[in-house]
Design an enzyme around this catalytic site. Structure first.
Site, PDB file in Angstrom:
ATOM      1  N   ASP A  73       0.619  -1.225   0.533  1.00 25.96           N
ATOM      2  CA  ASP A  73       0.317  -0.257  -0.271  1.00 25.96           C
ATOM      3  C   ASP A  73       0.848   1.229   0.182  1.00 25.96           C
ATOM      4  O   ASP A  73       2.346   1.344   0.532  1.00 25.96           O
ATOM      5  CB  ASP A  73      -1.005  -0.124   1.182  1.00 25.96           C
ATOM      6  CG  ASP A  73      -0.098  -0.424   2.744  1.00 25.96           C
ATOM      7  OD1 ASP A  73       0.794  -0.296   2.035  1.00 25.96           O
ATOM      8  OD2 ASP A  73      -1.007  -0.175   3.659  1.00 25.96           O
ATOM      9  N   ASN A 142      -7.371  -0.255  13.606  1.00 24.89           N
ATOM     10  CA  ASN A 142      -9.146  -0.220  13.137  1.00 24.89           C
ATOM     11  C   ASN A 142      -9.670  -1.301  12.267  1.00 24.89           C
ATOM     12  O   ASN A 142     -10.516  -1.540  11.276  1.00 24.89           O
ATOM     13  CB  ASN A 142      -9.076   0.897  12.376  1.00 24.89           C
ATOM     14  CG  ASN A 142      -8.699   1.153  10.375  1.00 24.89           C
ATOM     15  OD1 ASN A 142      -7.903   0.168  10.648  1.00 24.89           O
ATOM     16  ND2 ASN A 142      -9.145   1.972  10.236  1.00 24.89           N
ATOM     17  N   HIS A 144      -8.271  -2.438   9.560  1.00 24.64           N
ATOM     18  CA  HIS A 144      -7.875  -2.795   8.074  1.00 24.64           C
ATOM     19  C   HIS A 144      -6.768  -3.542   7.840  1.00 24.64           C
ATOM     20  O   HIS A 144      -5.641  -4.053   8.437  1.00 24.64           O
ATOM     21  CB  HIS A 144      -7.171  -0.848   7.624  1.00 24.64           C
ATOM     22  CG  HIS A 144      -5.763  -0.819   8.159  1.00 24.64           C
ATOM     23  ND1 HIS A 144      -6.043   1.051   8.073  1.00 24.64           N
ATOM     24  CD2 HIS A 144      -4.855  -0.707   9.054  1.00 24.64           C
ATOM     25  CE1 HIS A 144      -4.368   1.196   8.500  1.00 24.64           C
ATOM     26  NE2 HIS A 144      -3.809   0.411   9.082  1.00 24.64           N
ATOM     27  N   GLU A 149      -9.630  -0.514   4.452  1.00 24.91           N
ATOM     28  CA  GLU A 149     -10.014   0.210   5.503  1.00 24.91           C
ATOM     29  C   GLU A 149     -11.261  -0.503   5.359  1.00 24.91           C
ATOM     30  O   GLU A 149     -11.443  -1.553   4.850  1.00 24.91           O
ATOM     31  CB  GLU A 149     -10.386   1.591   5.253  1.00 24.91           C
ATOM     32  CG  GLU A 149      -9.048   2.443   5.102  1.00 24.91           C
ATOM     33  CD  GLU A 149      -8.639   2.344   6.027  1.00 24.91           C
ATOM     34  OE1 GLU A 149      -8.220   1.613   7.776  1.00 24.91           O
ATOM     35  OE2 GLU A 149      -7.785   3.870   6.902  1.00 24.91           O
TER      36      GLU A 149
END
Ligand code: PGA
Length: 250
Positions: A73, A142, A144, A149
């Site tokens: 990413d 979170n 991810h 996400e």
């Protein structure tokens, strides 16, 4: 699901042991398929794994000179030369000290004029090399996986997407106040990662205990993209240290 093949959860004492074991997994895949494609993460979690791998490579115990590395990413619009980029981080932490030849490094096309089209080409490049032999991934606070996400589904392809405020805040460590943090990123898709022959999720520390509990013991939901890795069944191994595993019920 009755009869579903189970993932492996390996709980180890501490960060160093997690790092050593993750390096073992990379080494065994690279040794079995020397010219195969793998993807590896950025973040605090994999640093020890990279130090271990680089030590093995420099000692001549591991050869990565034929391995193809796909980046997971990147912030949209930044280049590998940008010091705050994830790719720059990976070059410094692993690719350069490991001596991976430039032609075997597949940068995620974060600064392409048409990133969406380039993302499709990225998928095609992975497929042309026979798919991913291994995906090593970390777990975001979170939930991810890479920058998939919350809201990302199990078929999500490599794509551009908006970052959540929580991920933007997490990115402050990379940007260190030097530039504005982009609010979009390009990520290898969760579906692409789920297509790997083997997936290793590495998780360390008390601060990940709650999210690891959700990943393993909560519902499989797009709200927690890490929970969708369970669909990989026995292709998935989670290597967690005791602190990260401390909220698991069993
Ligand atoms: P970390 O990041 O290793 O720095 O905790 C993990 C992630 O966000 O994927």
């Amino acid at each position: 699901m009755a009869g579903a093949r189970q993932l492996t959860l390996t709980v180890v004492a501490d960060y160093d042991e997690m790092s050593r074991l993750a390096a073992d997994r990379v080494a065994s895949v690279v040794t079995a398929a020397p010219d195969g494609a793998i993807t590896v993460p950025t973040g605090e979690t994999p640093l020890g794994m990279y130090q271990d791998l680089v030590a093995r490579i420099q000692a001549g115990a591991l050869d990565v000179s034929h391995t193809h590395i796909f980046c997971l990413d990147e912030y949209l619009g930044v280049t590998p030369e940008d010091e705050a980029s994830l790719t720059h981080w990976l070059i410094q932490a692993f690719l350069k000290p490991a001596g991976i030849p430039r032609e075997h490094i597949h940068f995620i096309p974060s600064a392409a004029p048409d990133p969406q089209a380039a993302a499709q080409q990225y998928e095609a490049d992975i497929a042309a090399l026979g798919g991913l032999k291994l995906a090593v991934v970390g777990l975001g606070p979170n939930g991810h996986i890479a920058f998939n996400e919350p809201g990302s589904g199990p078929d999500a392809p490599t794509r551009v997407l908006d970052l959540t405020p929580r991920s933007i805040a997490q990115s402050e460590a990379y940007f260190d106040g030097k530039a504005e943090i982009p609010d979009q990123a390009i990520t290898m898709g969760l579906g692409t990662i789920l297509g790997a022959d083997r997936i290793v999720l590495i998780v360390s520390g008390e601060r990940k205990a709650d999210i690891l509990h959700k990943v393993l013991e909560g519902p499989e939901t797009t709200d927690v993209p890490g929970s969708l890795l369970r669909r990989a069944g026995d292709r998935l191994e989670i290597i967690a240290d005791q602190a990260a595993a401390s909220h698991l019920s069993k």
